[in-house]
Design a protein around this motif. Structure first.
Motif, mmCIF file in Angstrom:
data_model
loop_
_atom_site.group_PDB
_atom_site.id
_atom_site.type_symbol
_atom_site.label_atom_id
_atom_site.label_comp_id
_atom_site.label_asym_id
_atom_site.label_seq_id
_atom_site.Cartn_x
_atom_site.Cartn_y
_atom_site.Cartn_z
ATOM 1 N N CYS A 173 43.200 -90.128 33.268
ATOM 2 C CA CYS A 173 41.824 -90.482 32.930
ATOM 3 C C CYS A 173 41.776 -91.561 31.850
ATOM 4 N N VAL A 174 40.799 -92.441 31.957
ATOM 5 C CA VAL A 174 40.479 -93.345 30.860
ATOM 6 C C VAL A 174 39.227 -92.793 30.195
ATOM 7 N N ILE A 175 39.134 -92.976 28.891
ATOM 8 C CA ILE A 175 38.061 -92.352 28.117
ATOM 9 C C ILE A 175 37.235 -93.415 27.404
ATOM 10 N N TYR A 176 35.920 -93.309 27.530
ATOM 11 C CA TYR A 176 34.986 -94.237 26.894
ATOM 12 C C TYR A 176 34.054 -93.480 25.944
ATOM 13 N N ASP A 177 33.406 -94.229 25.047
ATOM 14 C CA ASP A 177 32.488 -93.591 24.104
ATOM 15 C C ASP A 177 31.118 -93.332 24.732
ATOM 16 N N SER A 178 30.841 -93.925 25.892
ATOM 17 C CA SER A 178 29.584 -93.677 26.591
ATOM 18 C C SER A 178 29.813 -93.877 28.078
ATOM 19 N N ASN A 179 28.747 -93.772 28.871
ATOM 20 C CA ASN A 179 28.867 -93.968 30.314
ATOM 21 C C ASN A 179 28.166 -95.238 30.766
ATOM 22 N N ASN A 204 33.878 -89.536 27.330
ATOM 23 C CA ASN A 204 33.477 -89.717 28.721
ATOM 24 C C ASN A 204 34.713 -90.093 29.532
ATOM 25 N N HIS A 205 35.149 -89.162 30.378
ATOM 26 C CA HIS A 205 36.384 -89.322 31.145
ATOM 27 C C HIS A 205 36.093 -89.852 32.549
ATOM 28 N N PHE A 206 36.864 -90.863 32.965
ATOM 29 C CA PHE A 206 36.816 -91.356 34.337
ATOM 30 C C PHE A 206 38.225 -91.204 34.888
ATOM 31 N N CYS A 207 38.385 -90.343 35.883
ATOM 32 C CA CYS A 207 39.716 -89.868 36.265
ATOM 33 C C CYS A 207 40.113 -90.195 37.706
ATOM 34 N N THR A 208 41.425 -90.283 37.893
ATOM 35 C CA THR A 208 42.030 -90.489 39.206
ATOM 36 C C THR A 208 42.919 -89.299 39.539
ATOM 37 N N HIS A 209 42.822 -88.822 40.759
ATOM 38 C CA HIS A 209 43.604 -87.681 41.231
ATOM 39 C C HIS A 209 44.835 -88.211 41.946
ATOM 40 N N LEU A 210 45.980 -88.265 41.265
ATOM 41 C CA LEU A 210 47.182 -88.848 41.843
ATOM 42 C C LEU A 210 47.915 -87.882 42.771
ATOM 43 N N ASN A 239 28.576 -101.304 28.850
ATOM 44 C CA ASN A 239 29.136 -101.884 27.629
ATOM 45 C C ASN A 239 29.908 -100.853 26.813
ATOM 46 N N ALA A 240 30.324 -99.760 27.464
ATOM 47 C CA ALA A 240 31.045 -98.693 26.764
ATOM 48 C C ALA A 240 32.374 -99.193 26.224
ATOM 49 N N LYS A 241 32.800 -98.591 25.125
ATOM 50 C CA LYS A 241 34.070 -98.951 24.504
ATOM 51 C C LYS A 241 35.175 -98.020 25.007
ATOM 52 N N LEU A 242 36.284 -98.611 25.424
ATOM 53 C CA LEU A 242 37.446 -97.843 25.863
ATOM 54 C C LEU A 242 38.111 -97.249 24.632
ATOM 55 N N ILE A 243 38.140 -95.922 24.529
ATOM 56 C CA ILE A 243 38.657 -95.300 23.307
ATOM 57 C C ILE A 243 39.913 -94.468 23.516
ATOM 58 N N GLY A 244 40.356 -94.252 24.758
ATOM 59 C CA GLY A 244 41.566 -93.459 24.903
ATOM 60 C C GLY A 244 41.946 -93.161 26.339
ATOM 61 N N ILE A 245 42.962 -92.313 26.477
ATOM 62 C CA ILE A 245 43.444 -91.884 27.784
ATOM 63 C C ILE A 245 43.766 -90.387 27.735
ATOM 64 N N GLU A 246 43.768 -89.762 28.897
ATOM 65 C CA GLU A 246 44.194 -88.362 28.985
ATOM 66 C C GLU A 246 44.949 -88.141 30.291
ATOM 67 N N TYR A 247 46.066 -87.425 30.188
ATOM 68 C CA TYR A 247 46.812 -86.981 31.365
ATOM 69 C C TYR A 247 46.537 -85.494 31.532
ATOM 70 N N ILE A 248 46.320 -85.070 32.750
ATOM 71 C CA ILE A 248 45.995 -83.674 33.039
ATOM 72 C C ILE A 248 46.969 -83.140 34.080
ATOM 73 N N VAL A 249 47.560 -81.983 33.787
ATOM 74 C CA VAL A 249 48.524 -81.384 34.718
ATOM 75 C C VAL A 249 48.153 -79.931 35.013
ATOM 76 N N SER A 250 48.697 -79.444 36.101
ATOM 77 C CA SER A 250 48.490 -78.048 36.486
ATOM 78 C C SER A 250 49.288 -77.127 35.568
ATOM 79 N N GLU A 251 48.971 -75.861 35.623
ATOM 80 C CA GLU A 251 49.713 -74.865 34.840
ATOM 81 C C GLU A 251 51.179 -74.855 35.242
ATOM 82 N N ARG A 252 51.447 -75.030 36.514
ATOM 83 C CA ARG A 252 52.827 -75.035 37.003
ATOM 84 C C ARG A 252 53.642 -76.130 36.330
ATOM 85 N N VAL A 253 53.078 -77.324 36.262
ATOM 86 C CA VAL A 253 53.786 -78.440 35.632
ATOM 87 C C VAL A 253 53.914 -78.209 34.130
#
Length: 264
Positions: free
Chosen positions: A106-112, A93-99, A115-129
């Motif tokens: 994005c921060v990633i949780y096991d549920s929405n 479950n990704h909760f993301c910010t558009h910088l 009491n969800a557990k924080l399980i990870g992060i993801e960075y997302i970039v455009s094809e150009r980058v």
């Protein structure tokens, strides 16, 4: 956290699209409401919070600003697998910010749930980058083309017209994902070290029962979304992404090293 129209994320929710979506009948805005998260939750260490903790937490919530948290305006539900083991698959479950127009975090949780557990992060970039990255760096990234086209990735509660535009933009992006909690092995505590995660790239890779369970809980249909997104052009994946498809990948391991600049 699942704002109905979160952000101008990934160049999708433009002002014109936002205005047109607002003109939809109110009942239409709730056509795909996320259902209750009824997966069993493993307890985390320690007793339940005391009244003192509740009071202190409530006071902090009222008095302190949380600008980085408030900026998270986009919620996505999908799936990841460990880069070195496709048999280990988890819901994310990704909760993301558009910088910027080319970068999201994005921060990633096991549920929405609260009491969800924080399980990870993801960075997302455009094809150009992504194209500009060194070859060694590209090995850490995965494409989003299949996640979008298969209907596997969803934006709960976002109206169909807005989600379609959202996914059309997302289909050409790339993500680098680290899970800090190996939730599939230890649901009660984040043992071990961060692990590199990847995304699926073709049919038959994702655990079908896992996707079906998600669809049931969120009242969505990956199959229906796949059909709805058939008109979204399939991009050509940039060379270097999805390195695991070659049969080898990189992964973090623990190594003992000397401490530099040690002060005692």
């Amino acid at each position: 956290m699942t704002r109905l129209f979160g952000c101008g994320c990934r160049r999708t929710f433009t002002s014109s699209l936002f205005k047109s979506a607002l003109l939809l009948p109110f009942s239409g805005l709730l056509t795909r409401e996320a259902g209750a998260q009824d997966k069993p939750e493993a307890p985390t260490p320690g007793p339940k919070r005391t009244m003192k903790s509740h009071v202190l937490d409530t006071g902090a919530d009222v008095l302190q600003n949380k600008k980085p948290i408030d900026a998270m305006s986009e919620y996505l539900n999908g799936f990841h697998f460990y880069a070195d083991d496709m048999g280990r698959q988890v819901e994310a479950n990704h909760f993301c910010t558009h910088l910027t127009e080319d970068f999201h975090q994005c921060v990633i949780y096991d549920s929405n749930q609260s009491n969800a557990k924080l399980i990870g992060i993801e960075y997302i970039v455009s094809e150009r980058v992504f194209k500009s990255l060194p070859d060694e760096e590209k090995r850490l990234w995965h494409s989003h083309h299949y996640e979008v086209k298969s209907g596997e990735l969803v934006a709960p509660r976002v109206p169909d017209i807005a989600e379609h535009a959202f996914m059309k933009d997302l289909v050409t992006t790339y993500g680098k994902t680290w899970h800090t909690w190996q939730i599939d092995r230890d649901k009660a505590f984040p043992f071990g070290i961060p692990q590199l995660m990847m995304g699926f790239t073709q049919d038959g890779q994702a655990n079908a029962s896992m996707v079906q369970d998600r669809d049931r809980r969120f009242k969505v249909s990956a199959d229906a979304q796949k059909k709805d997104r058939a008109d979204i052009p399939m991009p050509t994946v940039v060379s270097g992404a999805n390195a695991w498809e070659g049969g080898k990948t990189v992964q973090l391991t623990l190594t003992e090293v000397p401490v530099k600049n040690l002060r005692r």
